[in-house]
Structures are given as structure tokens and as C-alpha cells.
Design an enzyme around this catalytic site. Structure first.
Site, PDB file in Angstrom:
ATOM      1  CB  CYS A   1      69.633  44.369  41.006  1.00 53.23           C
ATOM      2  SG  CYS A   1      71.188  44.544  41.972  1.00 53.23           S
TER       3      CYS A   1
ATOM      4  CB  CYS B   1      72.496  51.983  41.336  1.00 53.57           C
ATOM      5  SG  CYS B   1      72.062  51.417  42.601  1.00 53.57           S
ATOM      6  CB  THR B   2      67.544  49.796  39.888  1.00 55.45           C
ATOM      7  OG1 THR B   2      67.947  48.998  41.157  1.00 55.45           O
ATOM      8  CG2 THR B   2      67.757  49.332  38.662  1.00 55.45           C
ATOM      9  CG  HIS B   3      69.010  51.414  45.643  1.00 58.12           C
ATOM     10  ND1 HIS B   3      69.169  50.034  45.226  1.00 58.12           N
ATOM     11  CD2 HIS B   3      68.701  51.152  46.882  1.00 58.12           C
ATOM     12  CE1 HIS B   3      68.853  49.161  45.985  1.00 58.12           C
ATOM     13  NE2 HIS B   3      68.474  50.068  47.061  1.00 58.12           N
TER      14      HIS B   3
HETATM   15  N1  DGL Z   1      69.957  48.604  43.071  1.00 60.38           N
HETATM   16  C1  DGL Z   1      71.169  47.911  42.876  1.00 60.38           C
HETATM   17  C2  DGL Z   1      71.833  47.850  41.311  1.00 60.38           C
HETATM   18  O1  DGL Z   1      71.280  48.311  40.633  1.00 60.38           O
HETATM   19  C3  DGL Z   1      72.025  47.395  43.701  1.00 60.38           C
HETATM   20  C4  DGL Z   1      72.441  48.553  44.682  1.00 60.38           C
HETATM   21  C5  DGL Z   1      73.200  47.497  46.096  1.00 60.38           C
HETATM   22  O2  DGL Z   1      72.548  46.514  46.295  1.00 60.38           O
HETATM   23  O3  DGL Z   1      74.429  47.790  46.249  1.00 60.38           O
HETATM   24  O4  DGL Z   1      72.901  47.666  41.198  1.00 60.38           O
END
Ligand code: DGL
Length: 284
Positions: free
Chosen positions: A84, A198-200
Site C-alpha cells: 500500500c 496506488c496498488t488498487h
Molecule cells: N492501495 C492503497 C495504496 O496503494 C491504498 C488506497 C486507499 O486505501 O486509499 O495507496
């Protein structure tokens, strides 16, 4: 195991902890499993508190340290991948200080590889607000600012929409944020490289492409993070030599959403997600 306790260097059997605010870290877990097929992983999604990206640093730091402690105490992890960007920016230094013998691998927006790959010198960076306003990102950006023109776009709401699989909202936010970034393409003055900070975001590349076109290169950090994890484990003599690997999935909320996301996005089979409540020691 308490803060600062030594990791038993002879026990390569123990799992690797992987953590994200929610489902985004599954993109990193895919890369980890491809790179380290014999390893066992414990994936923790802090679904009850996702998204992190528009919360304060202090909140994210509290959750990150509490989850690191849980993965060490309850699962005996031999390494932790903070999958994250937001938690890495807000708290990785605290986790490393608390557990100095534990290999802790973080993720950050891949600005350096983007500079090396961009031909036009125009690079867009999309990430959460906490990541982009962090001191860590400021330092990284500052060190490369003379080498390229960075178009930096905080994407409020986007990780949350991905978390909840809200496709209409994802489409609307992609239009809004990529529209604001500038002109995409491979011609002089155009943005030819998009950093997924962001990993999403690796899960919505199809939607992002609608706005960037096909000439633009996307950069995420899954593969380099997996390679770095392998290097650290190898150095410590902690690499699992054989075995079939496996993934235990934990969620701090009702685990159905994590199960559904894993079925949709994870390569390979996993254990069913189960609930795991991790309380902060101090109020958030
Ligand atoms: N997946 C996360 C990242 O890489 C966090 C996204 C979130 O929770 O806002 O930042």
C-alpha cells in the site's frame, strides 16, 4: 513476539505478511506469488477502515503498526510487504523502527523508472492524497523534478470506488482525473507515461486506457517489489526451497468482499477469507 524481538533465522517455513487497506494489495500479491511460488503468504485487508487515502497520516500509521504487530504475533511472519503506497508513505519508518530485524518491504510510486522510460519527459502520477502529500513523496519528487515534467493528480475516491467495485463511479473518476492530468500520447509535449501510485489501480487499467490511449506506458510496482522481497529473503537465508505455497486471506470486516475480489483478481487458488479483528491500542 514483542517489538524489536529477533526473528528466528532458521525458520524459512514461516509465511510472508502482505497488507493493504483493502483489495489493492492483491495486485502485489499476484507478483509475489509469481516470483516466490514456494512461499506461504498471509494477506491482511483492513477493509473495515478502507480507503486510507483521504484519512490523516496518524490514523494510517496507527492501523499499519497494529496490523504489523498482529501479523508478527498471531502468524509469525518472516517478512512484511506493505502493499500500500499510502501506508508506506505514512508509516513504514515506524514499522521498521519497531521491528528492526524483520525485513519490511514497502511500495512507492515508480517515478525513477518512469523518468528512464519516458521519451517526451511528461509523466503523470496518480495516487491517493495521503501518498502525494507525504514527505516521502515530496523528497522523491524533488530528487527527480529537474529530469522530467510530472503531472501529479490526487485521485480522491478512486481507491474506494475500486474497493466497492462501483464501475460507474470508477469510470466517472477516471474521466475527471485523467482529463485534468493533461494531453496523453507519444508526441512532443504529451504525457507518454502513467505511474500507477496506488496498488488498487492495476485492476482498472482497461478503464484508464480509455482516457490515455494505447501509446501511453503504465508503470506499477508489483514486480520490482516481489524481486526485492526475494533478494532480502535470500540474503537472510529465509527463502523457502520447496513446497506448494499458499495464501491465507484475512479481512478486518465481513470477509465476503475480499473473497469476491480474490476470485476476480487473484491468480491461483487461495484459502477462503476469514475475519480478523485488529484493534488499535489507541483511539484513532
Ligand atoms: N492501495 C492503497 C495504496 O496503494 C491504498 C488506497 C486507499 O486505501 O486509499 O495507496
Amino acid at each position: 513476539m514483542s517489538a524489536g524481538a529477533a526473528v528466528n533465522s532458521s525458520d524459512a517455513d514461516r509465511p510472508i505478511g502482505v497488507f493493504d487497506s483493502g483489495v489493492g494489495g492483491l495486485s502485489v500479491l499476484n507478483a509475489l506469488r509469481a516470483e516466490l511460488p514456494h512461499e506461504r503468504f498471509v494477506y491482511f485487508a483492513d477493509t473495515a477502515h478502507a480507503p486510507y487515502g483521504e484519512r490523516g497520516d496518524a490514523f494510517v500509521a496507527k492501523r499499519t503498526t497494529a496490523i504489523a504487530r498482529h501479523l508478527i504475533d498471531a502468524h509469525g511472519i518472516k517478512a512484511l510487504v506493505v502493499a500500500c503506497n499510502t501506508a508506506t508513505a505514512a508509516a513504514i519508518h515506524q514499522v521498521r523502527a519497531a521491528y528492526p530485524t524483520l525485513p519490511v518491504i514497502g511500495v512507492e510510486p515508480a517515478l525513477k523508472p518512469a523518468v528512464a522510460l519516458s521519451k517526451t519527459g511528461h509523466i503523470a502520477v496518480i495516487a491517493t492524497r495521503v501518498t502525494l502529500e507525504s514527505r516521502k513523496f515530496e523528497a522523491l519528487h524533488g530528487s527527480l523534478a529537474a529530469q522530467a515534467h510530472f503531472h501529479i493528480v490526487p485521485c480522491d475516491g478512486l481507491a474506494g470506488a475500486i474497493e466497492r467495485a462501483e464501475s460507474d463511479r470508477i469510470a466517472a473518476l477516471c474521466e475527471k482525473y485523467l482529463g485534468a492530468a493533461g494531453a496523453f500520447g507519444d508526441q512532443p509535449g504529451q504525457i507518454d507515461t502513467l505511474v500507477l501510485g496506488c496498488t488498487h489501480y492495476p485492476f482498472i487499467t482497461g478503464e484508464l486506457r480509455r482516457w490515455t490511449g494505447h501509446a501511453v506506458r503504465f508503470i506499477d510496482t508489483g514486480a520490482p517489489v516481489a524481486q526485492q522481497t526475494r533478494r532480502l529473503l535470500l540474503n537472510d537465508g529465509q527463502l523457502q526451497a520447496g513446497g506448494t505455497g499458499g495464501v491465507l486471506m484475512l479481512s478486518s470486516a465481513e470477509p465476503g468482499a475480499l473473497d469476491a475480489a480474490a476470485a476476480r483478481w487473484l491468480d491461483g487458488s487461495v484459502d477462503r477469507a476469514i475475519g480478523a479483528r485488529v484493534a488499535d491500542t489507541t483511539a484513532a
